[in-house]
Every structure is written in C-alpha cells, then in structure tokens.
Design an enzyme around this catalytic site. Sequence first.
Site, PDB file in Angstrom:
ATOM      1  N   HIS A 218     -14.192 -44.277  20.975  1.00 52.20           N
ATOM      2  CA  HIS A 218     -13.310 -44.466  22.136  1.00 52.20           C
ATOM      3  C   HIS A 218     -14.094 -44.546  23.444  1.00 52.20           C
ATOM      4  CE1 HIS A 218      -9.034 -44.089  20.743  1.00 52.20           C
ATOM      5  NE2 HIS A 218      -9.697 -43.843  19.639  1.00 52.20           N
TER       6      HIS A 218
ATOM      7  N   SER B  33     -16.864 -41.848  30.306  1.00 47.08           N
ATOM      8  CA  SER B  33     -15.670 -42.049  31.149  1.00 47.08           C
ATOM      9  C   SER B  33     -14.435 -41.482  30.438  1.00 47.08           C
ATOM     10  CB  SER B  33     -15.473 -43.533  31.475  1.00 47.08           C
ATOM     11  OG  SER B  33     -15.285 -44.286  30.294  1.00 47.08           O
TER      12      SER B  33
ATOM     13  N   ASP C 276      -7.774 -40.121   3.349  1.00 43.37           N
ATOM     14  CA  ASP C 276      -8.317 -40.291   2.002  1.00 43.37           C
ATOM     15  C   ASP C 276      -8.058 -38.995   1.251  1.00 43.37           C
ATOM     16  OD1 ASP C 276      -9.848 -40.510  -0.284  1.00 43.37           O
ATOM     17  OD2 ASP C 276     -11.780 -40.457   0.746  1.00 43.37           O
TER      18      ASP C 276
END
Length: 302
Positions: A44, A54, A220
Amino acid sequence: RGDLQLNYHADTCPRAEEIVKDEVSKLYEKHQNTAVSWVRNLFHDCSVKSCDASLLLDTTDDMESEKASDRSFGMRNFKYINTIKQALESECPKTVSCADIIALSARDGIVMLGGPHVEMKTGRRDSKESYRTLVEELIPNHNDSISSVLSRFQSLGIDTEGTVALLGAHSIGRTHCFNLVHRLYPTVDPTLDPDYAEYLKGRCPTPEPDLKKVQYARNDRITPMVIDNNYHKNVLNHKGLLLVDQQLASDPTTLPFVEKMAADNDYFREQFSRAILLLSENNPLTDDEGEIREDCRYVNRN
C-alpha cells in the site's frame, strides 16, 4: 534505484536492521497478524507514488490520511510501527526513516511467514505529504479486471510473472466478507468450487455483512500463515477468494505462470522475491528529499 544501498545505516546506526528484526519478532510472538500487516503496508505504501511512508501519516487539519481510503479497509497494526520506530529513536535519533521501517519490517515479516529472505536496500526518506486522492487510482480493487491490475503493476516496473507471484501474498491472512459476498449472493459465482462456496457461505451468512464485525474467511485454509504456492493451487482449483484471484486462472496471459508456480514452490519464491524487491524500490525519496520523521504519524514540526 535512487541512492538506496545495502546496509545504508551501517555507519550512522549499525544495529538498525537488527533492532527492526528484534521488534518484528517480539510483535509476531504476541500478535501473529502483525506479520501480515507488514507485507500489506509495503504494497500500500510503495504502490502510491513512492516507498515514502506517506501511508502512515494521520489525518490533520491540512491533510487527509491515506488510511481513510476504502482501499485501506481492514488494514491494522499501524500503532506497532511506532513501537519499532521508538526502539530505533532511542538508539539513533532521527536516523532511520519510517519508509525504511516499512521495507525492513516487510522483509522480516515475510520470513516469519515462511517466505523467502529478500535482501533489501535502505536509505529511503519520508514524505511530507499524504496522497489520499491518488489511492483509489493506484491501488487495485478486489474486483478490478486482471488487465487493469497488470497494467498498474507494470507502471511500478513489475511484469506479468512478478504480478502473479506478488498476488501469492493472498495466501496469508484473511478477507472480510464485504469483499466476497458479491460472489455468493444472490447466486453463487459459477467459477467458484461449489463445496468451497458452501464453506464461504458458512463464514459469510448474509449478503450484507456488518463492516464493524469481524466477519471474514481465511485466504488459504491449508497454510493460512505461510507465504507459499497453495494460493496458486487454490486458484487452479476454483478456490480463489477474490475476483482478481480467480481471473488469474481464466486469463491466457497469467494462466501459464499460475500453473508453473502451483507446480513449483521454489520458482514461486524466486519470483516473489524479485517482485517484492522491485516494489520496495519504487521511486524512493533520497538525499535531501523529504525528511526523517520522528513520529511516523506526523510530519516533523520544524
């Protein structure tokens, strides 16, 4: 890229990488899900303009946090980044950036999750601004088409093979029902294995899950806390959780790589390492750009 280098802090803070590793280990013993967060943070942060921390900035009067975006839904454990930062600040004040902490904690988190050790360079500096308005544009959504996901990764310098490997990070952690229910209700997505769909309906019993409740399915079920090629096996068996996962098996450009990774975990690990490295070096701030934040949540006051 830029002036990142291996052991960048060797002279200014010789124990920097060891401190990060120790803190990551301690946090993992207490809260295993932190390791999953470190991997997600890297994605991200680095996907939005630069690996510049940021992502970690909080909302203030003149800045809206990237964390406020819908794309950041379900992200957590940010407070523990500051735990790592404080340990570094007490040893070498104002020396190691939050951006380097994101990269190093991801590197060490991947190892805790049974993934490969990726030798990462350091020397990143921290952004003085947040890019909240760019998040939706730059972070793929769970129901985006595979071609748009591939082109976003391409813009980061990551090829199709690398993207198929990086999506293997979906072999850990969990997905909120909110991102799954459109594949279950009103009718089950025909590309989903019917028994698997039944299991998912058990996890997500209503078409409108409560966002505030912990309603989720593990990504999973076989090795839920290991980064491995079970993800690619699941995709081939019609057990991909998200639309983007399932599309890997139906798209002719990605299918051969999915098959190859499903058949060979070493090949998957090799491609995953290569892609993580490219991601971690996306467009870093170096030299006199940005700053070294004292608190990862706020720009320095001076």
